[in-house]
Write a protein that holds these residues in place. Sequence first.
Motif, mmCIF file in Angstrom:
data_model
loop_
_atom_site.group_PDB
_atom_site.id
_atom_site.type_symbol
_atom_site.label_atom_id
_atom_site.label_comp_id
_atom_site.label_asym_id
_atom_site.label_seq_id
_atom_site.Cartn_x
_atom_site.Cartn_y
_atom_site.Cartn_z
ATOM 1 N N GLY A 141 0.851 -1.219 -0.200
ATOM 2 C CA GLY A 141 0.001 -0.135 -0.003
ATOM 3 C C GLY A 141 0.896 1.290 -0.241
ATOM 4 N N VAL A 142 0.410 2.281 0.892
ATOM 5 C CA VAL A 142 1.128 3.745 0.741
ATOM 6 C C VAL A 142 1.104 3.960 2.004
ATOM 7 C CG1 VAL A 142 0.985 5.933 -0.392
ATOM 8 C CG2 VAL A 142 -0.630 4.154 -1.052
ATOM 9 N N GLY A 143 2.428 4.332 2.502
ATOM 10 C CA GLY A 143 2.825 4.617 3.944
ATOM 11 C C GLY A 143 2.326 6.277 4.153
ATOM 12 N N GLU A 144 2.627 6.425 5.263
ATOM 13 C CA GLU A 144 2.230 7.738 5.692
ATOM 14 C C GLU A 144 2.475 9.118 4.918
ATOM 15 O OE1 GLU A 144 3.910 8.143 9.727
ATOM 16 O OE2 GLU A 144 3.560 10.170 9.991
ATOM 17 N N HIS A 145 1.127 9.878 4.644
ATOM 18 C CA HIS A 145 1.300 10.819 3.958
ATOM 19 C C HIS A 145 0.130 11.925 4.138
ATOM 20 C CE1 HIS A 145 -1.408 8.192 1.805
ATOM 21 N NE2 HIS A 145 -2.002 9.169 1.381
ATOM 22 N N GLU A 193 -9.983 -6.208 0.727
ATOM 23 C CA GLU A 193 -9.848 -5.315 2.025
ATOM 24 C C GLU A 193 -8.819 -4.362 2.072
ATOM 25 O OE1 GLU A 193 -11.233 -9.352 4.499
ATOM 26 O OE2 GLU A 193 -9.435 -8.285 5.357
ATOM 27 N N VAL A 194 -9.198 -3.143 2.501
ATOM 28 C CA VAL A 194 -8.356 -2.155 2.772
ATOM 29 C C VAL A 194 -8.355 -1.724 4.108
ATOM 30 C CG1 VAL A 194 -7.550 0.221 1.880
ATOM 31 C CG2 VAL A 194 -8.922 -1.382 0.223
ATOM 32 N N GLU A 195 -6.987 -1.337 4.449
ATOM 33 C CA GLU A 195 -6.714 -0.999 6.055
ATOM 34 C C GLU A 195 -6.463 0.574 6.069
ATOM 35 O OE1 GLU A 195 -5.354 -4.207 8.415
ATOM 36 O OE2 GLU A 195 -3.512 -2.971 8.605
ATOM 37 N N HIS A 196 -6.755 1.367 6.923
ATOM 38 C CA HIS A 196 -6.703 2.797 6.960
ATOM 39 C C HIS A 196 -6.344 3.235 8.387
ATOM 40 C CE1 HIS A 196 -7.485 7.017 6.690
ATOM 41 N NE2 HIS A 196 -8.149 6.857 7.830
ATOM 42 N N ARG A 197 -5.412 4.133 8.686
ATOM 43 C CA ARG A 197 -5.420 4.693 9.894
ATOM 44 C C ARG A 197 -4.979 6.126 9.695
ATOM 45 N NH1 ARG A 197 -0.152 3.373 13.001
ATOM 46 N NH2 ARG A 197 0.873 3.279 10.973
ATOM 47 N N ASP A 198 -5.605 6.972 10.418
ATOM 48 C CA ASP A 198 -5.258 8.599 10.126
ATOM 49 C C ASP A 198 -4.902 9.264 11.443
ATOM 50 O OD1 ASP A 198 -7.635 10.118 11.029
ATOM 51 O OD2 ASP A 198 -8.474 8.914 9.464
ATOM 52 N N SER A 199 -4.163 10.433 11.463
ATOM 53 C CA SER A 199 -3.765 11.095 12.514
ATOM 54 C C SER A 199 -5.050 11.869 13.319
ATOM 55 C CB SER A 199 -2.855 12.274 12.322
ATOM 56 O OG SER A 199 -3.173 13.075 11.294
ATOM 57 N N GLY A 200 -6.260 11.793 12.745
ATOM 58 C CA GLY A 200 -7.362 12.418 13.251
ATOM 59 C C GLY A 200 -8.147 11.345 14.191
ATOM 60 N N GLY A 201 -7.503 10.049 14.435
ATOM 61 C CA GLY A 201 -8.167 9.198 15.198
ATOM 62 C C GLY A 201 -8.995 8.100 14.389
ATOM 63 N N GLY A 254 -6.591 18.866 7.731
ATOM 64 C CA GLY A 254 -5.387 18.099 7.521
ATOM 65 C C GLY A 254 -5.201 16.871 8.440
ATOM 66 N N VAL A 255 -4.660 15.861 7.716
ATOM 67 C CA VAL A 255 -4.574 14.509 8.298
ATOM 68 C C VAL A 255 -3.382 13.977 7.631
ATOM 69 C CG1 VAL A 255 -6.941 13.849 8.840
ATOM 70 C CG2 VAL A 255 -6.023 13.111 6.910
ATOM 71 N N VAL A 256 -2.822 13.072 8.502
ATOM 72 C CA VAL A 256 -1.670 11.991 7.947
ATOM 73 C C VAL A 256 -2.425 10.818 7.912
ATOM 74 C CG1 VAL A 256 0.558 11.151 8.342
ATOM 75 C CG2 VAL A 256 -0.009 13.764 8.770
ATOM 76 N N HIS A 257 -2.155 10.322 7.032
ATOM 77 C CA HIS A 257 -2.847 8.610 6.928
ATOM 78 C C HIS A 257 -1.919 7.710 6.262
ATOM 79 C CE1 HIS A 257 -5.621 8.530 3.285
ATOM 80 N NE2 HIS A 257 -4.392 9.012 3.020
ATOM 81 N N ASP A 258 -2.146 6.451 6.572
ATOM 82 C CA ASP A 258 -1.684 5.272 5.710
ATOM 83 C C ASP A 258 -2.771 4.601 5.141
ATOM 84 O OD1 ASP A 258 -1.897 3.612 7.704
ATOM 85 O OD2 ASP A 258 0.122 3.533 8.164
ATOM 86 N N GLU A 259 -2.456 3.884 3.929
ATOM 87 C CA GLU A 259 -3.418 3.029 3.325
ATOM 88 C C GLU A 259 -2.656 1.649 2.746
ATOM 89 O OE1 GLU A 259 -5.861 5.925 0.759
ATOM 90 O OE2 GLU A 259 -3.916 6.781 0.890
ATOM 91 N N PHE A 260 -3.316 0.565 3.316
ATOM 92 C CA PHE A 260 -2.587 -0.687 2.919
ATOM 93 C C PHE A 260 -3.818 -1.704 2.636
ATOM 94 C CE2 PHE A 260 0.748 1.239 5.307
ATOM 95 C CZ PHE A 260 1.858 0.851 4.550
ATOM 96 N N ASN A 264 -5.263 -9.356 6.910
ATOM 97 C CA ASN A 264 -5.852 -10.738 6.799
ATOM 98 C C ASN A 264 -5.637 -11.062 5.058
ATOM 99 O OD1 ASN A 264 -7.797 -12.723 7.062
ATOM 100 N ND2 ASN A 264 -9.249 -11.288 6.059
ATOM 101 N N PHE A 265 -6.068 -9.796 4.373
ATOM 102 C CA PHE A 265 -6.289 -10.177 2.768
ATOM 103 C C PHE A 265 -4.489 -10.544 2.101
ATOM 104 C CE2 PHE A 265 -5.637 -8.629 -1.359
ATOM 105 C CZ PHE A 265 -6.707 -9.436 -2.199
ATOM 106 N N SER A 266 -3.727 -9.742 2.721
ATOM 107 C CA SER A 266 -2.196 -9.882 2.311
ATOM 108 C C SER A 266 -1.842 -11.433 2.605
ATOM 109 C CB SER A 266 -1.410 -9.140 3.065
ATOM 110 O OG SER A 266 -1.540 -7.926 2.469
#
Length: 291
Positions: free
Chosen positions: A61-65, A80-88, A106-112, A116-118
Amino acid sequence: MTEEKKIQKIISPREKHWVGNGFHVSTIFSMHSEEVESISPFLMMDHAAPKYFPPTRKKLGVGEHPHRGFETVTFAIKGEVEHRDSGGGGGTITTGGVQWMTAGSGVVHDEFHSRNFSQKGGDFEMIQLWVNLPSKFKMTSPRYQSLEAADFPVLDGANQEITVKVIAGSFGTVKSPVKTFSPINMYELNGPANAKLEIPLAEGSNTLVFQLSGRSSIEEKLLNKGNLAILSRSGNSLNLELEEESKVMILNGEPLGEPVAAHGPFVMNTRQELMEAFRDFQEGKMGQLVS
Ligand code: MN
């Protein structure tokens, strides 16, 4: 009176490129083009066509941006896509689910791909859509809406065979639970060959029709798999006919009519606001991911 929206243009998918190491996408439309006015309030759409990924322990996926000034909407069509961001915000969506992330101020997030899917591997298909925010909401607080397939109402009308999944806005009296900052309707249609549907749409709204699979026609013009049709603002209805069994995505919205200043992960109204966005990100004002 019913007046049909007319096809203005049909666009074929561009060459694929990798976003990080997990998303092999074609850009279907973009604000960096002459279509910027006729796609508003949408900005950009990437489609990762179905692709098999073998099992792996790697994170794909894509790291922190960062992002500021708009919303990223991710559709897990397969996989399946997993995400987390700095907004919680954070979580995993599975097939049929949608993540609607408002970057706002503004947030910083990553997307992978999900872990489980991988580990299992499988066919992966997704869409990422960027939805613009009206100027007065560009600096709104970040928000995260995560929806599973079952959260969306589906119309399977008695006298037509095309099912309509209402992802945003409404179709007739059926409403999506998604909150948006400007009037937007988003539908996923599925149906067999020869099925037809008349879709009411607001006069003056922009409408984009994306053929995810199969083949359909509008005013006897063919839409092949991967094609995007941009429709006229004038008119208040769309007549879609399926030539083959199809999955079609319809994006509709009121044009914002505001200047678009976009660079990299930020979409603002002026160059100065873009420079502020880069500075605020560098100063850490968009937060950090907790590792
Ligand atoms: Mn992103």
